[in-house]
Scaffold this motif. Structure first.
Motif, PDB file in Angstrom:
ATOM      1  N   ALA A 118       7.486  -6.631  -9.727  1.00 32.12           N
ATOM      2  CA  ALA A 118       8.319  -6.064 -10.435  1.00 32.12           C
ATOM      3  C   ALA A 118       7.701  -4.792 -11.226  1.00 32.12           C
ATOM      4  CB  ALA A 118       9.001  -7.148 -11.329  1.00 32.12           C
ATOM      5  N   LYS A 119       6.396  -4.939 -11.581  1.00 38.27           N
ATOM      6  CA  LYS A 119       5.811  -3.698 -12.470  1.00 38.27           C
ATOM      7  C   LYS A 119       5.687  -2.553 -11.527  1.00 38.27           C
ATOM      8  CE  LYS A 119       1.985  -5.890 -13.524  1.00 38.27           C
ATOM      9  NZ  LYS A 119       0.939  -6.011 -14.035  1.00 38.27           N
ATOM     10  N   PRO A 120       5.533  -1.359 -12.219  1.00 40.94           N
ATOM     11  CA  PRO A 120       5.459   0.044 -11.739  1.00 40.94           C
ATOM     12  C   PRO A 120       4.056  -0.123 -10.814  1.00 40.94           C
ATOM     13  CG  PRO A 120       6.218   0.217 -13.732  1.00 40.94           C
ATOM     14  CD  PRO A 120       5.921  -1.259 -13.602  1.00 40.94           C
ATOM     15  N   GLY A 121       3.959   0.231  -9.791  1.00 41.74           N
ATOM     16  CA  GLY A 121       2.907   0.093  -9.007  1.00 41.74           C
ATOM     17  C   GLY A 121       2.482  -1.235  -8.481  1.00 41.74           C
ATOM     18  N   GLY A 122       3.455  -2.344  -8.792  1.00 37.77           N
ATOM     19  CA  GLY A 122       3.120  -3.638  -8.288  1.00 37.77           C
ATOM     20  C   GLY A 122       2.713  -3.645  -6.960  1.00 37.77           C
ATOM     21  N   LYS A 123       3.566  -3.123  -6.228  1.00 36.70           N
ATOM     22  CA  LYS A 123       3.632  -3.417  -4.818  1.00 36.70           C
ATOM     23  C   LYS A 123       2.447  -3.201  -4.040  1.00 36.70           C
ATOM     24  CE  LYS A 123       8.634  -3.531  -4.090  1.00 36.70           C
ATOM     25  NZ  LYS A 123       9.741  -2.805  -3.301  1.00 36.70           N
ATOM     26  N   LEU A 124       1.755  -1.834  -4.675  1.00 40.56           N
ATOM     27  CA  LEU A 124       0.517  -1.354  -3.915  1.00 40.56           C
ATOM     28  C   LEU A 124      -0.724  -2.005  -4.758  1.00 40.56           C
ATOM     29  CD1 LEU A 124      -1.066   0.989  -2.630  1.00 40.56           C
ATOM     30  CD2 LEU A 124      -0.848   2.341  -4.880  1.00 40.56           C
ATOM     31  N   SER A 125      -0.584  -2.701  -5.566  1.00 42.18           N
ATOM     32  CA  SER A 125      -1.506  -3.453  -6.361  1.00 42.18           C
ATOM     33  C   SER A 125      -1.592  -4.767  -5.731  1.00 42.18           C
ATOM     34  CB  SER A 125      -1.299  -3.742  -7.609  1.00 42.18           C
ATOM     35  OG  SER A 125      -2.349  -4.608  -8.248  1.00 42.18           O
ATOM     36  N   ALA A 126      -0.492  -5.310  -5.168  1.00 42.42           N
ATOM     37  CA  ALA A 126      -0.414  -6.613  -4.628  1.00 42.42           C
ATOM     38  C   ALA A 126      -0.905  -6.402  -3.193  1.00 42.42           C
ATOM     39  CB  ALA A 126       0.996  -7.229  -4.477  1.00 42.42           C
ATOM     40  N   ALA A 127      -0.729  -5.315  -2.537  1.00 44.27           N
ATOM     41  CA  ALA A 127      -1.105  -5.080  -0.970  1.00 44.27           C
ATOM     42  C   ALA A 127      -2.629  -4.952  -1.117  1.00 44.27           C
ATOM     43  CB  ALA A 127      -0.229  -3.852  -0.676  1.00 44.27           C
ATOM     44  N   ILE A 128      -3.124  -4.173  -2.142  1.00 40.18           N
ATOM     45  CA  ILE A 128      -4.748  -3.996  -2.170  1.00 40.18           C
ATOM     46  C   ILE A 128      -5.330  -5.390  -2.211  1.00 40.18           C
ATOM     47  CG2 ILE A 128      -6.555  -2.958  -3.436  1.00 40.18           C
ATOM     48  CD1 ILE A 128      -4.746  -0.688  -4.113  1.00 40.18           C
ATOM     49  N   CYS A 129      -4.871  -6.221  -3.335  1.00 37.83           N
ATOM     50  CA  CYS A 129      -5.428  -7.383  -3.394  1.00 37.83           C
ATOM     51  C   CYS A 129      -5.372  -8.314  -2.234  1.00 37.83           C
ATOM     52  CB  CYS A 129      -4.546  -8.139  -4.638  1.00 37.83           C
ATOM     53  SG  CYS A 129      -5.177  -9.729  -5.037  1.00 37.83           S
ATOM     54  N   PHE A 130      -4.227  -8.115  -1.295  1.00 42.14           N
ATOM     55  CA  PHE A 130      -3.930  -8.933  -0.022  1.00 42.14           C
ATOM     56  C   PHE A 130      -5.239  -8.377   0.999  1.00 42.14           C
ATOM     57  CE2 PHE A 130      -2.214  -9.448   3.891  1.00 42.14           C
ATOM     58  CZ  PHE A 130      -1.947 -10.656   4.033  1.00 42.14           C
ATOM     59  N   LEU A 131      -5.325  -7.077   0.857  1.00 44.42           N
ATOM     60  CA  LEU A 131      -6.459  -6.665   1.908  1.00 44.42           C
ATOM     61  C   LEU A 131      -7.735  -7.019   1.595  1.00 44.42           C
ATOM     62  CD1 LEU A 131      -5.183  -3.132   2.645  1.00 44.42           C
ATOM     63  CD2 LEU A 131      -5.066  -4.945   4.214  1.00 44.42           C
ATOM     64  N   LEU A 132      -7.990  -7.007   0.241  1.00 40.74           N
ATOM     65  CA  LEU A 132      -9.265  -7.374  -0.390  1.00 40.74           C
ATOM     66  C   LEU A 132      -9.653  -9.241   0.042  1.00 40.74           C
ATOM     67  CD1 LEU A 132      -9.450  -5.811  -3.720  1.00 40.74           C
ATOM     68  CD2 LEU A 132     -10.914  -5.054  -1.734  1.00 40.74           C
ATOM     69  N   ASN A 133      -8.313  -9.833  -0.117  1.00 44.97           N
ATOM     70  CA  ASN A 133      -8.571 -11.391   0.253  1.00 44.97           C
ATOM     71  C   ASN A 133      -8.976 -11.394   1.644  1.00 44.97           C
ATOM     72  OD1 ASN A 133      -7.998 -13.495  -2.128  1.00 44.97           O
ATOM     73  ND2 ASN A 133      -6.567 -11.649  -2.721  1.00 44.97           N
ATOM     74  N   ILE A 134      -8.268 -10.633   2.470  1.00 48.67           N
ATOM     75  CA  ILE A 134      -8.550 -10.635   3.936  1.00 48.67           C
ATOM     76  C   ILE A 134     -10.164 -10.474   4.278  1.00 48.67           C
ATOM     77  CG2 ILE A 134      -8.121  -9.748   6.124  1.00 48.67           C
ATOM     78  CD1 ILE A 134      -5.103  -9.631   5.492  1.00 48.67           C
ATOM     79  N   PHE A 135     -10.411  -9.249   3.800  1.00 49.31           N
ATOM     80  CA  PHE A 135     -11.969  -8.758   3.764  1.00 49.31           C
ATOM     81  C   PHE A 135     -12.886 -10.102   3.395  1.00 49.31           C
ATOM     82  CE2 PHE A 135     -10.158  -4.274   3.118  1.00 49.31           C
ATOM     83  CZ  PHE A 135      -9.920  -4.201   4.425  1.00 49.31           C
ATOM     84  N   VAL A 136     -12.452 -10.545   2.225  1.00 51.07           N
ATOM     85  CA  VAL A 136     -13.603 -11.709   1.663  1.00 51.07           C
ATOM     86  C   VAL A 136     -13.546 -12.571   2.521  1.00 51.07           C
ATOM     87  CG1 VAL A 136     -14.058 -13.177  -0.323  1.00 51.07           C
ATOM     88  CG2 VAL A 136     -13.220 -10.749  -0.577  1.00 51.07           C
ATOM     89  N   ALA A 137     -12.499 -13.138   3.130  1.00 50.11           N
ATOM     90  CA  ALA A 137     -12.123 -14.575   3.994  1.00 50.11           C
ATOM     91  C   ALA A 137     -12.800 -14.056   5.409  1.00 50.11           C
ATOM     92  CB  ALA A 137     -10.581 -14.644   4.293  1.00 50.11           C
ATOM     93  N   ALA A 138     -12.816 -12.968   5.815  1.00 51.27           N
ATOM     94  CA  ALA A 138     -13.340 -12.720   7.005  1.00 51.27           C
ATOM     95  C   ALA A 138     -14.980 -12.596   6.940  1.00 51.27           C
ATOM     96  CB  ALA A 138     -13.023 -11.205   7.387  1.00 51.27           C
ATOM     97  N   ALA A 139     -15.475 -12.272   5.615  1.00 53.88           N
ATOM     98  CA  ALA A 139     -17.049 -12.095   5.624  1.00 53.88           C
ATOM     99  C   ALA A 139     -17.193 -13.669   5.034  1.00 53.88           C
ATOM    100  CB  ALA A 139     -17.152 -11.317   4.083  1.00 53.88           C
ATOM    101  N   MET A 140     -16.464 -14.488   4.793  1.00 56.99           N
ATOM    102  CA  MET A 140     -16.879 -15.988   4.634  1.00 56.99           C
ATOM    103  C   MET A 140     -16.809 -16.548   5.993  1.00 56.99           C
ATOM    104  SD  MET A 140     -15.241 -18.687   2.018  1.00 56.99           S
ATOM    105  CE  MET A 140     -13.610 -18.657   2.989  1.00 56.99           C
ATOM    106  N   LEU A 141     -15.979 -16.317   6.690  1.00 58.32           N
ATOM    107  CA  LEU A 141     -15.899 -16.901   8.024  1.00 58.32           C
ATOM    108  C   LEU A 141     -17.200 -16.188   8.857  1.00 58.32           C
ATOM    109  CD1 LEU A 141     -14.346 -18.604   9.954  1.00 58.32           C
ATOM    110  CD2 LEU A 141     -13.229 -16.386  10.944  1.00 58.32           C
ATOM    111  N   VAL A 142     -17.614 -15.282   8.848  1.00 52.86           N
ATOM    112  CA  VAL A 142     -18.992 -14.790   9.469  1.00 52.86           C
ATOM    113  C   VAL A 142     -20.154 -15.707   8.798  1.00 52.86           C
ATOM    114  CG1 VAL A 142     -20.495 -12.919   9.680  1.00 52.86           C
ATOM    115  CG2 VAL A 142     -17.979 -12.414  10.011  1.00 52.86           C
TER     116      VAL A 142
END
Length: 251
Positions: free
Chosen positions: A18-42
Motif C-alpha cells: 500500500a505504500k508508495p513504491g511498495g510493489k517495487l520494494s516487495a518485488a526486489i525483496c522477493f527476487l533477493l529471497n530467490i537468489f539467497v535460496a538458490a545459493a543455499m541450495l547450491v
C-alpha cells in the motif's frame, strides 16, 4: 483466528504494497529471497554448512525491516527498507560467500559508505519515533540537534562494528579486518637506542618465522582496513545528515 501467522504475514505484505513504491520494494525483496535460496541450495549440494547457515541468516535478515515496521507501528521509507535488504545481500552473499571483498577492492568501501546512509536514517527515525510530529516544529527541536544525533549514532554503530570485527579476529580466528599491503613503515621501535623515528620506504616483502612472503610490501593486519571503513562510513553519514538537516529545515 485473529493473530495467526498467516494473518500477520498478510497484514505485513498488505502494508508494504500500500505504500508508495511498495510493489517495487516487495518485488526486489522477493527476487533477493530467490537468489539467497538458490545459493543455499547450491551450498547444500556442496556440503558447505557454513554457507548454508549464512544463507539462512540472510533470509531472516531480509524480513527484519518489515517486522520492525509492523511491530513498532511505524512507517519506514521503502527506499530505506530496500536499501537494507540489498545491503544484507551484497555484504553477506556477494561479499563473503562470493568473495567480492577480495575480487573488488572498492566493494567494502562502497558498503561502508552505504551503511553510513542507512544508520544515519535510523538516527532520524529514532527522533521521529520519540518525539512524534513534534519533530516538524522548530519550537520543539532544532534540526541541527537531530542531524548531530543521527551523525553520532551512525558513527557509534560503525565503531561498535569495528570492535566486533576485531573481537572475531582475535577470539575466533577470523579475518574480518582484511590485510593491507603497504610500502612504508614509520616506527620508533626500530630505533630504540636514540628513541627517534625510523622510516623504512619502498618495503617490498615481509618475512614471518623465517619464511619470506613475496607480497610486494609489508603486511598490515587490520589498521588500514579499520580506518578506511570508519572514513567511508563518515562520508556516508555526513552526506546523509547534511541532506536530512536541510530537508527538515525546509519543511
Amino acid at each position: 483466528m485473529k493473530g495467526t501467522h498467516p494473518n500477520i504475514i498478510k497484514d505485513i505484505l498488505s502494508a508494504q504494497l500500500a505504500k508508495p513504491g511498495g510493489k517495487l520494494s516487495a518485488a526486489i525483496c522477493f527476487l533477493l529471497n530467490i537468489f539467497v535460496a538458490a545459493a543455499m541450495l547450491v551450498s547444500v549440494f556442496q556440503g558447505d554448512t557454513r554457507h548454508v547457515l549464512a544463507c539462512l541468516k540472510v533470509l531472516i535478515l531480509l524480513m527484519i525491516p518489515w517486522l520492525v515496521e509492523w511491530k513498532l507501528k511505524i512507517e519506514l521509507s521503502t527506499v530505506f527498507i530496500t536499501g537494507v535488504q540489498v545491503f544484507m545481500y551484497a555484504a553477506i552473499i556477494l561479499g563473503e560467500l562470493d568473495s567480492y571483498y577480495l575480487k573488488y577492492p572498492f566493494w567494502d568501501n562502497m558498503l561502508h559508505t552505504i551503511s553510513g546512509f542507512l544508520c544515519a536514517y535510523v538516527g532520524f527515525m529514532l527522533v521521529k519515533l520519540i518525539f512524534g510530529q513534534k519533530i516538524d516544529s522548530k519550537a520543539y527541536i532544532n534540526p541541527i540537534y537531530i542531524a548531530v544525533f543521527a551523525f553520532c549514532l551512525s558513527m557509534t554503530i560503525s565503531v561498535m562494528w569495528e570492535f566486533y570485527e576485531f573481537g572475531m579476529d582475535s577470539l575466533c580466528n577470523r579475518d574480518m579486518q582484511k590485510d593491507t599491503i603497504i610500502h612504508t613503515i614509520k616506527s620508533v621501535k626500530l630505533n630504540q637506542e636514540e628513541h627517534s623515528l625510523t622510516v623504512l620506504k619502498d618495503v617490498t616483502n615481509v618475512t614471518i618465522d623465517g619464511t619470506n612472503y613475496n607480497l610486494g610490501g609489508y603486511l598490515d593486519i587490520g589498521l588500514y582496513d579499520t580506518m578506511g571503513d570508519l572514513f567511508f562510513n563518515l562520508v556516508g553519514t555526513f552526506v546523509f545528515c547534511t541532506i536530512g538537516y536541510f530537508d527538515i529545515k525546509k519543511d
